[in-house]
Design an enzyme around this catalytic site. Structure first.
Site, PDB file in Angstrom:
ATOM      1  N   PHE A 174       0.853  -1.188   0.000  1.00 40.37           N
ATOM      2  CA  PHE A 174       0.000   0.000   0.000  1.00 40.37           C
ATOM      3  C   PHE A 174       0.887   1.236   0.000  1.00 40.37           C
ATOM      4  O   PHE A 174       1.586   1.510   0.981  1.00 40.37           O
ATOM      5  CB  PHE A 174      -0.920  -0.018   1.234  1.00 40.37           C
ATOM      6  CG  PHE A 174      -1.475  -1.392   1.472  1.00 40.37           C
ATOM      7  CD1 PHE A 174      -2.245  -2.018   0.493  1.00 40.37           C
ATOM      8  CD2 PHE A 174      -1.179  -2.091   2.628  1.00 40.37           C
ATOM      9  CE1 PHE A 174      -2.713  -3.305   0.670  1.00 40.37           C
ATOM     10  CE2 PHE A 174      -1.647  -3.379   2.816  1.00 40.37           C
ATOM     11  CZ  PHE A 174      -2.403  -3.990   1.840  1.00 40.37           C
TER      12      PHE A 174
ATOM     13  N   ASP B 262       1.994   4.302   0.697  1.00 36.23           N
ATOM     14  CA  ASP B 262       1.700   5.377   1.646  1.00 36.23           C
ATOM     15  C   ASP B 262       2.931   6.268   1.805  1.00 36.23           C
ATOM     16  O   ASP B 262       3.794   6.300   0.928  1.00 36.23           O
ATOM     17  CB  ASP B 262       1.288   4.770   2.994  1.00 36.23           C
ATOM     18  CG  ASP B 262       2.453   4.069   3.671  1.00 36.23           C
ATOM     19  OD1 ASP B 262       3.398   3.659   2.971  1.00 36.23           O
ATOM     20  OD2 ASP B 262       2.444   3.952   4.910  1.00 36.23           O
TER      21      ASP B 262
ATOM     22  N   ASP C 132       4.345  -5.748   3.485  1.00 32.58           N
ATOM     23  CA  ASP C 132       3.905  -4.380   3.737  1.00 32.58           C
ATOM     24  C   ASP C 132       3.695  -4.132   5.224  1.00 32.58           C
ATOM     25  O   ASP C 132       4.180  -3.144   5.771  1.00 32.58           O
ATOM     26  CB  ASP C 132       2.608  -4.085   2.980  1.00 32.58           C
ATOM     27  CG  ASP C 132       2.073  -2.701   3.317  1.00 32.58           C
ATOM     28  OD1 ASP C 132       2.390  -1.756   2.606  1.00 32.58           O
ATOM     29  OD2 ASP C 132       1.344  -2.571   4.321  1.00 32.58           O
TER      30      ASP C 132
HETATM   31  N1  LIG Z   1       1.586   0.658   3.803  1.00 29.40           N
HETATM   32  C1  LIG Z   1       0.778   0.766   4.841  1.00 29.40           C
HETATM   33  N2  LIG Z   1       0.327   1.984   5.201  1.00 29.40           N
HETATM   34  C2  LIG Z   1      -0.492   2.067   6.265  1.00 29.40           C
HETATM   35  C3  LIG Z   1      -0.900   0.966   6.992  1.00 29.40           C
HETATM   36  C4  LIG Z   1      -1.757   1.447   8.000  1.00 29.40           C
HETATM   37  C5  LIG Z   1      -2.439   0.707   9.107  1.00 29.40           C
HETATM   38  N3  LIG Z   1      -2.690  -0.647   8.866  1.00 29.40           N
HETATM   39  C6  LIG Z   1      -3.251  -1.338   9.969  1.00 29.40           C
HETATM   40  C7  LIG Z   1      -3.670  -2.658   9.610  1.00 29.40           C
HETATM   41  C8  LIG Z   1      -3.196  -3.605  10.458  1.00 29.40           C
HETATM   42  C9  LIG Z   1      -2.207  -3.072  11.317  1.00 29.40           C
HETATM   43  O1  LIG Z   1      -2.312  -3.560  12.607  1.00 29.40           O
HETATM   44  C10 LIG Z   1      -2.291  -1.567  11.113  1.00 29.40           C
HETATM   45  O2  LIG Z   1      -2.852  -0.907  12.207  1.00 29.40           O
HETATM   46  C11 LIG Z   1      -1.831   2.824   7.837  1.00 29.40           C
HETATM   47  N4  LIG Z   1      -1.059   3.172   6.795  1.00 29.40           N
HETATM   48  C12 LIG Z   1      -0.706   4.499   6.297  1.00 29.40           C
HETATM   49  O3  LIG Z   1       0.365   4.991   7.095  1.00 29.40           O
HETATM   50  C13 LIG Z   1       0.287   6.404   7.160  1.00 29.40           C
HETATM   51  C14 LIG Z   1       0.018   6.824   8.551  1.00 29.40           C
HETATM   52  O4  LIG Z   1       1.175   6.922   9.260  1.00 29.40           O
HETATM   53  P1  LIG Z   1       1.150   7.733  10.653  1.00 29.40           P
HETATM   54  O5  LIG Z   1       0.828   9.159  10.284  1.00 29.40           O
HETATM   55  O6  LIG Z   1       2.545   7.560  11.209  1.00 29.40           O
HETATM   56  O7  LIG Z   1       0.093   7.090  11.489  1.00 29.40           O
HETATM   57  C15 LIG Z   1      -0.910   6.799   6.276  1.00 29.40           C
HETATM   58  O8  LIG Z   1      -0.477   7.016   4.949  1.00 29.40           O
HETATM   59  C16 LIG Z   1      -1.759   5.563   6.384  1.00 29.40           C
HETATM   60  O9  LIG Z   1      -2.684   5.487   5.321  1.00 29.40           O
HETATM   61  C17 LIG Z   1      -0.429  -0.323   6.614  1.00 29.40           C
HETATM   62  O10 LIG Z   1      -0.713  -1.375   7.188  1.00 29.40           O
HETATM   63  N5  LIG Z   1       0.413  -0.356   5.531  1.00 29.40           N
END
Ligand SMILES: Nc1nc2c(c(CN[C@H]3C=C[C@H](O)[C@@H]3O)cn2[C@@H]2O[C@H](COP(=O)(O)O)[C@@H](O)[C@H]2O)c(=O)[nH]1
Length: 358
Positions: free
Chosen positions: A265, A267, A335
């Site tokens: 994903f 991000d 990821d």
């Molecule tokens: N690639 C990727 N990006 C992810 C996630 C997740 C949450 N996944 C949940 C699912 C199961 C787990 O237990 C996690 O809780 C959020 N994001 C992204 O990160 C950024 C937020 O950063 P900060 O501002 O520091 O909180 C924002 O762009 C957000 O869209 C992921 O898994 N993969």
């Protein structure tokens, strides 16, 4: 910093996934009997869906081949793979214990609302993803109709803030509210108000789910035009499929026969982790923009390259890991590991783009 990241490289979890790769065949022949045509129509639907997801991989690979500011370093990939191949790090979904879960359709509604709003936290330095996940969970525990489709269509900015117990305006608050309205409206119009109906109509295909979401909900059409080419990311649509798979542990609403089709994903956390691990290399100009915490415009070459090269790099890592370990590795698993490493590293500097997509 690199040491911080490396020390968190080995993480264990008990999650496992079912794997089945779908073939992507698309051909036409004149003069078919009706039965054959019907069969072919069915095939075409599957292929069209598969093509939509293949486009994320293919268009990212195109960007990686033509990039000007970000390079995918194959020796960096080899080094990381060498380190982790014996024990591939796996992180359990919701390792933080912050998500709502009741094993039923309300969880699906929660996750869909969550991923509708899962973007751009960084403009408020105190806000992060955990606040959103926890805030929405609390809201639902207080009032289990909070995410009913008719309610979603009515939230105002201040009401959303109140729901999340956030004391000031949220970043891109107007957009967040607009997207909630869009989701409520379309769920009501096409899916009896329930995200669970949307999921049920996908026949256990994550690829079909991503296709259906992007077809029905314009806010999920995460793409860009790069050097004249359309590039697809579908970050929030893909993460919704992955969240279902993780939350329901590959069963029920989380059962997908093609979970291996999902990419990472794109991000703002994972690209920064890949750069720290030596997998991505930035031009000196890009590196100094990120170091200075300057904003990078949405749709700029730099932004598209950061995202697309991350997808491409994780695909390459996954392929090499699968070969070296003899096990099939999923991009979603890589990821979550990379993301969890990144969020546990407070000094990590990431790129800053105002975007509704991530
Ligand atoms: N690639 C990727 N990006 C992810 C996630 C997740 C949450 N996944 C949940 C699912 C199961 C787990 O237990 C996690 O809780 C959020 N994001 C992204 O990160 C950024 C937020 O950063 P900060 O501002 O520091 O909180 C924002 O762009 C957000 O869209 C992921 O898994 N993969």
């Amino acid at each position: 910093m690199v040491e911080d990241l490396k020390s968190t490289i080995r993480t264990e979890t008990n999650r496992s996934g079912k794997l089945r790769i779908k073939e992507n065949k698309w051909f036409t022949k004149p003069g078919l009997f009706k039965q054959q045509i019907d069969k072919k129509k069915k095939k075409k639907t599957v292929s069209a869906n598969a093509a939509a997801m293949e486009e994320v991989r293919q268009s990212s690979a195109w960007v990686a081949r033509n990039s000007s500011h970000v390079t995918v370093d194959s020796s960096g990939i080899e080094k990381v793979v060498e380190k982790i191949k014996e024990s591939i790090p796996k992180v359990e979904w919701d390792y933080e214990g912050i998500h709502y879960f009741d094993n039923g359709p309300l969880t699906v509604q929660y996750l869909f609302v969550l991923d509708t709003l899962n973007f751009c936290f960084w403009p408020d330095k105190d806000l992060n993803y955990d606040h959103l996940a926890k805030g929405l969970k609390e809201a639902l525990l207080n009032d289990n109709s909070a995410f009913d489709a008719d309610r979603l269509q009515k939230y105002t900015g201040p009401q959303l803030r109140e729901l999340l117990k956030w004391p000031r305006p949220l970043p891109l608050e107007e957009e967040r509210v607009r997207l909630l309205h869009e989701v409520g409206f379309e769920l009501e119009r096409s899916f009896e108000g329930m995200a669970s109906k949307l999921v049920e109509s996908c026949g256990k295909s994550a690829v079909k789910l991503v296709s259906l979401i992007t077809r029905h909900f314009p806010g999920f059409r995460d793409h860009s035009v790069y050097k004249g080419h359309q590039v697809f990311f579908y970050k929030r649509a893909q993460i919704f499929a992955s969240d279902l798979w993780g939350a329901f542990k590959g069963q029920g609403y989380g059962e997908f026969n093609d979970i291996s089709s999902i990419t990472m994903f794109a991000d703002y956390i994972v690209p920064a982790v890949l750069q720290q691990l030596g997998v991505l290399k930035y031009s000196s100009t890009l590196a100094s923009i990120i170091e200075a915490s300057s904003e990078i415009g949405a749709g700029t070459e730099e932004e598209v390259e950061l995202r697309a090269c991350s997808i491409y790099a994780v695909e390459k890592m996954r392929e090499l890991l699968s070969i070296k370990s003899g096990k099939q590795v999923l991009s979603v698993e890589l990821d979550l590991w990379l993301w969890s490493v990144g969020v546990q590293c407070p000094s990590l500097q990431h790129h800053r783009t105002l975007s509704i997509y991530y």
